[in-house]
Design an enzyme around this catalytic site. Sequence first.
Site, short mmCIF file in Angstrom:
data_model
loop_
_atom_site.label_atom_id
_atom_site.label_comp_id
_atom_site.label_asym_id
_atom_site.label_seq_id
_atom_site.Cartn_x
_atom_site.Cartn_y
_atom_site.Cartn_z
N CYS A 173 33.03 41.88 30.46
CA CYS A 173 33.78 42.61 31.49
C CYS A 173 35.07 41.89 31.88
O CYS A 173 36.14 42.48 31.89
CB CYS A 173 32.91 42.83 32.72
SG CYS A 173 31.68 44.12 32.46
N CYS A 215 26.94 40.14 40.30
CA CYS A 215 27.28 40.60 38.95
C CYS A 215 26.05 40.52 38.04
O CYS A 215 25.80 41.44 37.25
CB CYS A 215 28.43 39.78 38.37
SG CYS A 215 30.03 40.25 39.07
#
Length: 254
Positions: A173, A215
Amino acid sequence: MKPLIATLSLLFATAAAAEDALAPISGYAFMEPSTRELQDDDFLNPAFFLIDRGLTLWDQPAPNTGLSCRSCHQTIEDDMRGVAARYPHYDVGQSRLMNLEMKINSEIVEKLGSTPLAYGSEDLLAFTALIGLQSRQMPMSVDVTDETKDWLVRGQEIFETKRGQLNLSCEDCHQNHWGEKLRGDTISQGQINAFPIFRLTWGEAGSRHRMFTWCMESIRSEPYAPGSDEYLALEFFLAVRGNGLPMEAPGVRR
Ligand code: HEC
Ligand code: HEC
């Protein structure tokens, strides 16, 4: 969580964005203007209550010794200037790599003769915010030394390891797909120059390690513990990767 997977498969169907050298960009640049305005104005910034709390703690005498931080560090502005920008940092006295939270706790124990603060507690956030503020606009400048180079390697490994039910790494990401949309967010580079942050979706402030946990949980992997060596290594790697970015603590994020 279905929509996340759907969005992700779309996301990774697009060509990889910026695989190579990364010029660091603050997460600030990916925020909506209304969120940036909150960070820009100390009176609106919802993280600023931490500064007030930090100033109180700075002067508060410890029960056993009667000493406070101020007893030795008289002006925060001078004594703590640029300090946060250098952490995590190899501490010669303790012969180990320490982040700012660890150093503050070691000061509380060693110099004040008091008990350490819990990771993620409001008081520890208040100290990191107050000390962080004294580096505002100064570039992150974290050194790698002989003593700490293994930490960097370990941090990079953790950053690049695919994990969780979605089999994603931090790198997928924040290195290869930053700038793209994921649910309501624009994925940033995962920089850490603004911490502690007030996160509007949390409705409260949090540390770097809390963000890592968020996350990890969002890709459905088992998070490490705040304050763990794994998170310290990750933090150190991210700090070095972001060297040069101006410090923004205490920041505001979506
Ligand atoms: C008895 C005196 C004394 C007290 C009380 C004290 N400090 Fe310190 N502090 C020092 C000295 C001396 C150093 C530099 C040597 C070292 O790192 O231990 C230092 C270093 C630090 C550093 C690292 C600075 C750097 O450049 O890396 C931080 C952060 C810090 N102190 C925070 C605090 C906080 C927060 C408190 C209160 C909870 C506190 N100190 C209380 C004497 C003190
Ligand atoms: C599925 C994609 C995804 C993965 C994988 C991922 N994150 Fe994130 N991360 C996000 C999103 C979305 C946000 C919130 C928006 C933003 O700042 O990027 C975020 C925010 C962050 C931030 C805050 C940035 C700022 O400016 O405040 C950091 C730091 C971060 N992530 C670190 C990590 C680390 C470390 C890992 C690996 C353990 C990781 N992320 C894995 C999507 C991801």
